[in-house]
Structures are given as C-alpha cells and as structure tokens.
Design a protein around this motif. Sequence first.
Motif, PDB file in Angstrom:
ATOM      1  N   ARG A  50      -6.612  12.175  -8.803  1.00  0.00           N
ATOM      2  CA  ARG A  50      -6.156  12.236  -7.403  1.00  0.00           C
ATOM      3  C   ARG A  50      -5.020  11.256  -7.143  1.00  0.00           C
ATOM      4  NH1 ARG A  50     -10.872  12.934  -3.087  1.00  0.00           N
ATOM      5  NH2 ARG A  50     -12.030  14.603  -4.106  1.00  0.00           N
ATOM      6  N   ILE A  51      -5.106  10.101  -7.815  1.00  0.00           N
ATOM      7  CA  ILE A  51      -4.030   9.115  -7.652  1.00  0.00           C
ATOM      8  C   ILE A  51      -2.760   9.640  -8.314  1.00  0.00           C
ATOM      9  CG2 ILE A  51      -3.301   6.788  -8.290  1.00  0.00           C
ATOM     10  CD1 ILE A  51      -6.185   5.882  -7.960  1.00  0.00           C
ATOM     11  N   LEU A  52      -2.914  10.234  -9.472  1.00  0.00           N
ATOM     12  CA  LEU A  52      -1.735  10.782 -10.159  1.00  0.00           C
ATOM     13  C   LEU A  52      -1.060  11.842  -9.295  1.00  0.00           C
ATOM     14  CD1 LEU A  52      -3.005  11.075 -13.856  1.00  0.00           C
ATOM     15  CD2 LEU A  52      -1.540   9.313 -12.837  1.00  0.00           C
ATOM     16  N   ALA A  53      -1.850  12.671  -8.638  1.00  0.00           N
ATOM     17  CA  ALA A  53      -1.277  13.716  -7.779  1.00  0.00           C
ATOM     18  C   ALA A  53      -0.523  13.084  -6.607  1.00  0.00           C
ATOM     19  CB  ALA A  53      -2.389  14.639  -7.279  1.00  0.00           C
ATOM     20  N   ALA A  54      -1.098  12.035  -6.035  1.00  0.00           N
ATOM     21  CA  ALA A  54      -0.442  11.373  -4.894  1.00  0.00           C
ATOM     22  C   ALA A  54       0.872  10.721  -5.325  1.00  0.00           C
ATOM     23  CB  ALA A  54      -1.385  10.324  -4.298  1.00  0.00           C
TER      24      ALA A  54
ATOM     25  N   ARG B 111       2.757  11.718  -7.813  1.00  0.00           N
ATOM     26  CA  ARG B 111       3.722  12.801  -8.055  1.00  0.00           C
ATOM     27  C   ARG B 111       4.368  13.242  -6.739  1.00  0.00           C
ATOM     28  NH1 ARG B 111       0.036  15.696 -10.989  1.00  0.00           N
ATOM     29  NH2 ARG B 111       0.044  14.328 -12.799  1.00  0.00           N
ATOM     30  N   ARG B 112       3.555  13.346  -5.695  1.00  0.00           N
ATOM     31  CA  ARG B 112       4.115  13.733  -4.384  1.00  0.00           C
ATOM     32  C   ARG B 112       5.067  12.653  -3.880  1.00  0.00           C
ATOM     33  NH1 ARG B 112      -1.127  15.529  -3.557  1.00  0.00           N
ATOM     34  NH2 ARG B 112      -1.721  13.607  -2.508  1.00  0.00           N
ATOM     35  N   ALA B 113       4.652  11.390  -4.029  1.00  0.00           N
ATOM     36  CA  ALA B 113       5.479  10.286  -3.502  1.00  0.00           C
ATOM     37  C   ALA B 113       6.794  10.172  -4.266  1.00  0.00           C
ATOM     38  CB  ALA B 113       4.701   8.978  -3.585  1.00  0.00           C
ATOM     39  N   ALA B 114       6.798  10.618  -5.513  1.00  0.00           N
ATOM     40  CA  ALA B 114       8.005  10.485  -6.344  1.00  0.00           C
ATOM     41  C   ALA B 114       9.174  11.300  -5.796  1.00  0.00           C
ATOM     42  CB  ALA B 114       7.695  10.906  -7.780  1.00  0.00           C
ATOM     43  N   ARG B 115       8.869  12.290  -4.958  1.00  0.00           N
ATOM     44  CA  ARG B 115       9.961  13.075  -4.355  1.00  0.00           C
ATOM     45  C   ARG B 115      10.868  12.199  -3.508  1.00  0.00           C
ATOM     46  NH1 ARG B 115       5.906  17.142  -1.807  1.00  0.00           N
ATOM     47  NH2 ARG B 115       5.014  18.050  -3.680  1.00  0.00           N
ATOM     48  N   LEU B 116      10.334  11.079  -3.024  1.00  0.00           N
ATOM     49  CA  LEU B 116      11.130  10.194  -2.159  1.00  0.00           C
ATOM     50  C   LEU B 116      11.573   8.930  -2.906  1.00  0.00           C
ATOM     51  CD1 LEU B 116       9.159  10.523   1.192  1.00  0.00           C
ATOM     52  CD2 LEU B 116      11.405  11.457   0.634  1.00  0.00           C
ATOM     53  N   LEU B 117      11.699   9.069  -4.224  1.00  0.00           N
ATOM     54  CA  LEU B 117      11.986   7.901  -5.054  1.00  0.00           C
ATOM     55  C   LEU B 117      13.348   7.272  -4.772  1.00  0.00           C
ATOM     56  CD1 LEU B 117      10.114   6.619  -7.114  1.00  0.00           C
ATOM     57  CD2 LEU B 117      11.379   7.755  -8.917  1.00  0.00           C
ATOM     58  N   THR B 118      14.288   8.038  -4.250  1.00  0.00           N
ATOM     59  CA  THR B 118      15.603   7.450  -3.958  1.00  0.00           C
ATOM     60  C   THR B 118      15.583   6.642  -2.661  1.00  0.00           C
ATOM     61  OG1 THR B 118      16.233   9.518  -2.892  1.00  0.00           O
ATOM     62  CG2 THR B 118      16.957   9.197  -5.181  1.00  0.00           C
ATOM     63  N   ARG B 119      14.494   6.753  -1.883  1.00  0.00           N
ATOM     64  CA  ARG B 119      14.377   6.012  -0.623  1.00  0.00           C
ATOM     65  C   ARG B 119      13.644   4.697  -0.866  1.00  0.00           C
ATOM     66  NH1 ARG B 119      17.913   8.554   2.624  1.00  0.00           N
ATOM     67  NH2 ARG B 119      17.601  10.799   2.573  1.00  0.00           N
ATOM     68  N   TYR B 120      13.968   3.690  -0.073  1.00  0.00           N
ATOM     69  CA  TYR B 120      13.174   2.457  -0.118  1.00  0.00           C
ATOM     70  C   TYR B 120      11.766   2.753   0.378  1.00  0.00           C
ATOM     71  CZ  TYR B 120      17.046  -0.622  -1.190  1.00  0.00           C
ATOM     72  OH  TYR B 120      18.061  -1.247  -1.822  1.00  0.00           O
TER      73      TYR B 120
ATOM     74  N   TYR C  62     -10.364  -0.383  -8.796  1.00  0.00           N
ATOM     75  CA  TYR C  62      -9.679   0.832  -8.336  1.00  0.00           C
ATOM     76  C   TYR C  62      -8.730   1.405  -9.389  1.00  0.00           C
ATOM     77  CZ  TYR C  62     -11.346   0.256  -3.532  1.00  0.00           C
ATOM     78  OH  TYR C  62     -12.124   0.173  -2.409  1.00  0.00           O
ATOM     79  N   GLY C  63      -8.515   0.658 -10.469  1.00  0.00           N
ATOM     80  CA  GLY C  63      -7.779   1.235 -11.597  1.00  0.00           C
ATOM     81  C   GLY C  63      -6.268   1.297 -11.440  1.00  0.00           C
ATOM     82  N   LEU C  64      -5.664   0.416 -10.636  1.00  0.00           N
ATOM     83  CA  LEU C  64      -4.208   0.488 -10.431  1.00  0.00           C
ATOM     84  C   LEU C  64      -3.452  -0.675 -11.075  1.00  0.00           C
ATOM     85  CD1 LEU C  64      -3.947   1.671  -6.699  1.00  0.00           C
ATOM     86  CD2 LEU C  64      -4.117   3.019  -8.786  1.00  0.00           C
ATOM     87  N   ALA C  65      -3.956  -1.201 -12.192  1.00  0.00           N
ATOM     88  CA  ALA C  65      -3.328  -2.381 -12.803  1.00  0.00           C
ATOM     89  C   ALA C  65      -1.839  -2.161 -13.075  1.00  0.00           C
ATOM     90  CB  ALA C  65      -4.050  -2.753 -14.101  1.00  0.00           C
ATOM     91  N   GLY C  66      -1.488  -0.981 -13.552  1.00  0.00           N
ATOM     92  CA  GLY C  66      -0.095  -0.721 -13.890  1.00  0.00           C
ATOM     93  C   GLY C  66       0.793  -0.525 -12.680  1.00  0.00           C
ATOM     94  N   LEU C  67       0.194  -0.174 -11.551  1.00  0.00           N
ATOM     95  CA  LEU C  67       0.987   0.023 -10.329  1.00  0.00           C
ATOM     96  C   LEU C  67       1.203  -1.276  -9.574  1.00  0.00           C
ATOM     97  CD1 LEU C  67      -0.252   3.288  -8.561  1.00  0.00           C
ATOM     98  CD2 LEU C  67       1.972   2.859  -9.572  1.00  0.00           C
TER      99      LEU C  67
ATOM    100  N   GLY D  37      -0.350   5.534  -4.332  1.00  0.00           N
ATOM    101  CA  GLY D  37      -1.514   5.476  -5.223  1.00  0.00           C
ATOM    102  C   GLY D  37      -2.658   4.711  -4.587  1.00  0.00           C
ATOM    103  N   ALA D  38      -2.342   3.634  -3.890  1.00  0.00           N
ATOM    104  CA  ALA D  38      -3.383   2.811  -3.260  1.00  0.00           C
ATOM    105  C   ALA D  38      -4.073   3.587  -2.143  1.00  0.00           C
ATOM    106  CB  ALA D  38      -2.773   1.517  -2.727  1.00  0.00           C
ATOM    107  N   CYS D  39      -3.287   4.325  -1.354  1.00  0.00           N
ATOM    108  CA  CYS D  39      -3.892   5.130  -0.281  1.00  0.00           C
ATOM    109  C   CYS D  39      -4.851   6.157  -0.879  1.00  0.00           C
ATOM    110  CB  CYS D  39      -2.809   5.831   0.551  1.00  0.00           C
ATOM    111  SG  CYS D  39      -1.919   4.703   1.637  1.00  0.00           S
ATOM    112  N   ALA D  40      -4.418   6.809  -1.947  1.00  0.00           N
ATOM    113  CA  ALA D  40      -5.275   7.817  -2.586  1.00  0.00           C
ATOM    114  C   ALA D  40      -6.523   7.159  -3.177  1.00  0.00           C
ATOM    115  CB  ALA D  40      -4.494   8.559  -3.668  1.00  0.00           C
ATOM    116  N   ALA D  41      -6.364   5.967  -3.733  1.00  0.00           N
ATOM    117  CA  ALA D  41      -7.497   5.259  -4.336  1.00  0.00           C
ATOM    118  C   ALA D  41      -8.553   4.948  -3.279  1.00  0.00           C
ATOM    119  CB  ALA D  41      -7.023   3.973  -5.009  1.00  0.00           C
ATOM    120  N   LEU D  42      -8.104   4.526  -2.103  1.00  0.00           N
ATOM    121  CA  LEU D  42      -9.052   4.164  -1.047  1.00  0.00           C
ATOM    122  C   LEU D  42      -9.764   5.386  -0.483  1.00  0.00           C
ATOM    123  CD1 LEU D  42      -6.907   1.433   0.710  1.00  0.00           C
ATOM    124  CD2 LEU D  42      -9.098   1.065  -0.437  1.00  0.00           C
ATOM    125  N   ASP D  43      -9.174   6.568  -0.716  1.00  0.00           N
ATOM    126  CA  ASP D  43      -9.793   7.804  -0.232  1.00  0.00           C
ATOM    127  C   ASP D  43     -10.819   8.357  -1.213  1.00  0.00           C
ATOM    128  OD1 ASP D  43      -8.574   7.983   2.175  1.00  0.00           O
ATOM    129  OD2 ASP D  43      -6.906   9.246   1.489  1.00  0.00           O
TER     130      ASP D  43
END
Length: 375
Positions: free
Chosen positions: A54-58, A60-69, A232-237, A268-274
């Motif tokens: 679920r975090i990976l999916a979130a 991937r969606r967020a990556a669409r806005l990677l050029t934005r701060y 929550y498993g987000l060490a790399g993030l 990823g953090a938002c998805a993790a908390l969900d």
Amino acid sequence: MSDHIHALALPRIRALSPYVPGKPIDELARELGLDPADIVKLASNENPMGPNPRILAAIRRAARLLTRYPDGNGFELKAKLGERFGIDAAQITLGNGSNDIIVMVAEAFLAEGRNAVFSQYGFAAYPLATQASGAECREVAAKAWGNDLEGMLTAIDGDTRVIFIANPNNPTGSWVDRQDLERFLARVPGHVLVVLDEAYIEYADDASLPDGLDYVASHPNLLVSRSLCKAYGLAGLRVGYAVSSREVADLLNRVRQPFNVNSLALAGACAALDDDAYLEAGRRVNRHGLAQLQAGLDALGLSWIPMRANFVTVDLGMPAQPVYQSLLRQGVIVRPLDGYGLPGHLRVSVGLDHENRSFLDALAIALKESGHAAH
Ligand SMILES: *Cc1c(COP(=O)(O)O)cnc(C)c1O
C-alpha cells in the motif's frame, strides 16, 4: 591543502567521530562475491517484512508530482497524526527521520555554555548533536543497562537545557516504566527540555511501558519523538515526528530545513498510518522472532539484556569483534557495539524466522571459531 582545510573547521567538529551505521548489504555482497539476496542483515533494527504494498502504491501516485516541491508544512501527514493521537497539528514537527528532530532540538536549545544530559549506552545521535552544537555532554552512568532517571536528575544544573531519554533505549533495549517516568517528569526543572525518544514504542506490548504522548499536555517542557522508520517500515524514506507544546514546535520550525521531509516520504507516511494491519503483522513477526532469538541464545549459553524492542543485545563475555567478523564471513551482518563502550556485546535485530535461524546457526560456528567457552 587538505590539512589546511581541516584546520579551518571548528575544533568541536574536528573532534567528532561520525555515526557508524550497520554495514550495508551491497557492501558485504561485493566483498564476499555473493548475491545481495543471500546476505542476512540484522544490524539496523529495520522492519524485516519488506515494503508494504500500500505504501509502494502511494509512493507511485506521489511520484507524478516529483517535479514539484513537497508540501513544506506536511499538512496531510500532520492532520493524520493529529487525528490519530488527538493532538493539534501545531504541536507536531515532522523530521527527515527522527534523527532530524534530535538535530533540530540541539540547534534550537544547545550551544557553548549549555549542556545536555543523557545516559551511558544512550543513542549515538545525542552526543553527536550535542557536541556539534558546542554544548557539553553530561553522560550519566547507566543503571540496569539504561537510563538512571534519578542519576540524570542529579546531573542537571542551571546550564542544562536538554535531557535525552530513549524509551525503550537503543542499543540496549532497556526501558523505564510508567511510575519512574511520572516521578521523573514531576521533578525535572522547567528550564530543561525533556526529549523522550520513542523510536520503538510501537513494538511495546507491555502495559507498564508509558506512552509519552499522555504527558505532553501537562508538561510544556516535554517533547516526544517518534519514528516511522522502525515498526512502520520506512527506514529508507526517512520520516519521524515530534509532539510537543506549540511553543516548542514553533521554535523547531525556525531551524527546520524547508522541505526536510520529501514528497514520497510524506505520501508513504500517510499510507503507513492508514494501515494498522501491517503494523500488527510486524508486531507478530517481532514477538515470534524475539522468542526465537532468546531461545537460541539460551541454547548457546549466552546471556542477553532484557529488552522491549525489535532487537536483542547479546553479552558474549569476550571481545565481540572476532565473532562479528566470523558472522560477516558467513554473510550475516549484526551490530558491534564497541563505539558504545560495549566491546563484548553484539546487537541483533529481529528478522524473519529463516533469517533468525541463519544468524543462530552462523553464531554457533562463529563461537566455535573464536574459542568461546559457552557453546
Ligand atoms: C533508530 C533510532 C532513531 C532514529 O530513527 P530515524 O527515524 O531513522 O532517524 C532515533 N532514536 C533511537 C533511539 C533509535 O534507535
């Protein structure tokens, strides 16, 4: 020339020893000529379950806005945390890992002429951040491998501004119980900011372990720091957060780097908390793995420090380096603790069943090779 540059740096920075992380999997795989998939890494208290889909999916969606701060205020993540814990978003500071929170605290509260109090065998980030700030490190002798709250109160003086307490503690896994924490909080002077570092709190299934968030409203000088990099498993993030009074959060926000938490990490953090199911599954894996490791160590005749976390610190009763090196040669990475003044101990993170088994098998061989008496 490089000597010259070295001399230009602040003496207190030249005197620092950099943080030594667990050996990376790829590095050992290169050294041994092995496939990284054949390496067992139990060295950094990471979640062994692999990334949450679920975090990976979130992400991937967020990556669409990677050029934005990213959202520099982390609105959505703070709202989620606020809702979950019943706190105002203005009390929350987001960090690039909770290590970032520790550094922000030091920047905002520590400087030459001030001091910070922490325990012997305390987390390495505390002396690093304190020394870098120019403040004095007041290390208090450990009691039962961890924070001696009474001793730490005694070490406080008029120049103390911060006291760091990890509960449970890393690298020993020791903990302070509710009663001792409450007694401590009632007595700690108001001019000292208490940083209660709860990086492992999600693993606690012991009712006597206090939840620091219960005390933030009643203690304006308490900051509770949490991490999404462990359970929550987000060490790399790299995501962590602090909960404090609005005043302390406002101060940290002044030194916080703009966009310190990147957009993929926020998503990823938002998805993790969900996803409480992933957290619960991780707790189950941890309970099983702890029991497995403890039984295996007992069978090898080794003692270990009682813990409330996702790692076990083993007392080898002899220098740990030869055992550590032998484990490396067998493709198993754990954490030597020489840097913490524990040269006879190794810290082993809880892994999956087969990883724990690989470690225990390799340890039996390592002990034999190093002439350990207890195997
Ligand atoms: C791992 C750890 C941290 C740092 O966690 P990050 O969120 O990865 O920066 C902080 N405190 C303690 C005690 C830890 O063990």
